[in-house]
Design an enzyme around this catalytic site. Structure first.
Site, short mmCIF file in Angstrom:
data_model
loop_
_atom_site.label_atom_id
_atom_site.label_comp_id
_atom_site.label_asym_id
_atom_site.label_seq_id
_atom_site.Cartn_x
_atom_site.Cartn_y
_atom_site.Cartn_z
N ARG A 275 0.81 -1.23 0.00
CA ARG A 275 0.00 0.00 0.00
C ARG A 275 0.84 1.28 0.00
O ARG A 275 0.32 2.37 -0.18
CB ARG A 275 -0.95 0.00 1.22
CG ARG A 275 -2.18 -0.85 0.98
CD ARG A 275 -3.03 -0.93 2.22
NE ARG A 275 -2.47 -1.85 3.21
CZ ARG A 275 -2.85 -1.91 4.48
NH1 ARG A 275 -3.77 -1.09 4.94
NH2 ARG A 275 -2.30 -2.77 5.30
N ALA B 238 30.65 44.02 0.01
CA ALA B 238 29.38 43.58 -0.58
C ALA B 238 29.57 43.17 -2.04
O ALA B 238 30.33 43.80 -2.78
CB ALA B 238 28.36 44.71 -0.50
#
Ligand code: UD1
Ligand code: CA
Length: 474
Positions: free
Chosen positions: A18, A386
């Protein structure tokens, strides 16, 4: 000398149709472990002299997974005779002939059983000198399960499977949980006499109850008020139900251990995760694998950590990390993607929209914004500007970049590996670092800026830009 005390048999021969899966049922996972691994762990908590697993369907994959998790397990193959009784019969034939202790029988697909419950069951079984003790439960809807038959005095008289049960028997709400303790000798002689004359043509382990009783043995069913302990997984819906319940139990355990967990429903913690007290786990957080979190850390919201080590007082929010080590007091996120081999030293920072991989970042160093750091070693107290990219891949091979201590890498640098930037250096904004930078220097290779005056009025007349320039008096 006889081998005494305790053996555990784990039944895992069934197909699990199942689940509709190419993966064997007992290898499906909840809480970061396969179903069978949960059962093996519960068994190990009893410190048994022997653990025996019975396999048949997909036997190689199942036995490999079992031995991987618990190498001392004895694997027994079930033959073509079907049924839980046959499985146990073959399992106990692998025990030494002189083993006269107790045999605990568990199902590989019932993962929520725990050692404490089993320990109580075994103790009661031995104290009351029973031949068979099983865990039962009262179910509002007992459909599909074996029913416990009792006489007028409440004594157990047998177990009947749903498919073999009469109308009246089907109305019984006490069900067989499929978790048992047997005396080895009584079990062995009972199984020798059990046939397959039933609705399913199987050798039922449950038939041992009536057989043991008729041989004069004592049989008891101990009803638990915690039906999850015996819940079997037969399909994906039950897999999710068991997973949610396991998670609820794990979360509760951590809360009792001093961890603040705001929202248990959206917090998922694997069984092997360890969390020290006075930590806080915010909603939408998944802690997976062997993750460990030290005291004072705050994790989340919306964070996934897989096999990570998090130091004391760390703050990690809205990020994903795998196989990473975070030092004490680090700050991570939001929206960081931290890949395997990342080590962030104490008080370091990996900030917003930063990706890292195989990167050792020293104490107090920071990669605060919009960067990619791959295959790199960064010293202590360094800042990466950055938008800096560690270009580690030349299209064929990956190369390493080394950045020293107290370095200031300017914004929007590209560091072309292999390259080394020594201690105490600066790189200018926009530098493409192709050559090693010696200690104490400033590296720059951006062309000097030229301003061409009046260019806008000449080349973009009539635009809003030109109007703004005119207003500015140009
Ligand atoms: C079994 C019990 C039932 C009980 C239920 C609880 C029997 C006959 N019935 O029913 O009373 O209420 O468990 O969940 O025991 N297995 C093998 N070899 C086999 C058949 C099964 O190893 O030949 C294993 C399965 O893989 C599974 C476990 O035994 O792990 C239970 O088998 P399953 O077929 O699910 O038994 P049920 O019919 O649910
Ligand atoms: Ca079952």
């Amino acid at each position: 000398m006889s081998e005494r005390s305790l053996a555990v048999v784990i039944l895992a021969a069934g197909q699990g149709t199942r689940m509709k899966s190419s993966l064997p049922k007992v290898l499906h996972r909840i809480g970061g472990r396969s179903l069978i691994a949960h059962v093996l762990d519960a068994a190990a908590g009893l410190a048994p002299t022997r653990v025996i697993a019975v396999v048949r369907h997909d036997r190689d994959r199942v036995s490999e997974a079992i031995l991987d998790h618990a190498p001392d397990t004895t694997i027994v193959d079930q033959d073509e005779i079907p049924g839980t009784g046959r499985a146990v019969e073959l399992a106990i034939s692998a025990l030494p002939d002189d083993f006269d202790g107790s045999v605990v029988v568990l199902s590989g697909d019932a993962p929520l059983i725990d050692s404490a419950t089993l320990d109580r069951l075994v103790r009661g079984h031995i104290e009351d000198r029973r031949s068979m003790t099983l865990l039962s439960a009262i179910y509002d809807n007992p459909t599909g399960l074996g029913r416990i038959l009792r006489d007028a005095d409440g004594g157990v008289t047998g177990i009947v499977e749903e498919k073999d049960a009469s109308e009246a028997q089907r109305r019984i709400t006490e069900i067989n949980g499929g978790i048992y303790v047997f005396a080895r000798a009584a079990l062995q002689s009972a199984l020798a006499g059990i046939d397959t004359n039933n609705a399913q043509g199987e050798k039922y382990l449950t038939d041992a109850a009536a057989s043991i009783l008729s041989d004069g043995g004592a049989v008891e069913a101990v009803a638990t008020d915690d039906p999850w302990l015996i819940a079997g997984v037969n399909d994906r819906a039950q897999l999710a139900d068991a997973g949610r319940e396991l998670n609820a139990r794990i979360v509760r355990e951590h809360q009792r251990g001093g961890v603040t967990i705001q929202d248990p429903a959206t917090t998922w913690i694997d069984a092997d995760v360890s969390i020290e007290p006075d930590t806080e786990i915010l909603p939408g957080t998944h802690l997976q694998g062997a993750t460990s979190i030290a005291s004072g850390a705050v994790i989340g919201p919306d964070t996934t950590l897989v096999d990570c080590e998090v130091g004391a007082g760390a703050r990690i929010r809205r990020s994903e990390a795998t196989l990473a080590v975070f030092g004490d007091g680090v700050e991570v996120g939001p929206f960081a993607f931290i890949r395997p081999g990342t080590e962030l030293g104490a008080a370091g920072k990996i900030g917003a929209f930063v990706e890292t991989k195989n990167a050792k970042i020293g104490d107090g160093s920071k990669v605060p914004h919009l960067s990619y750091v791959g295959d790199a070693t960064i010293g202590t107290g360094t800042n990466i500007g950055a938008g800096t990219i560690f270009a580690n891949y030349d299209g064929v091979q990956k190369h390493h970049t080394r950045v020293g201590d107290a370095v200031r890498v300017g914004s929007k640098n590209v560091l072309i590996a292999p390259v080394a930037i020594a201690d105490g250096t600066y790189t200018a904004a926009g530098t493409v670092v192709r050559k090693d930078v010696p200690a104490g220097s400033l590296a720059l290779n951006v062309a000097p800026q030229r301003n061409i005056e009046g260019w806008v009025a000449e080349h973009r007349p009539g635009t809003s830009t030109a109007e703004a320039a005119e207003r500015a008096g140009e």
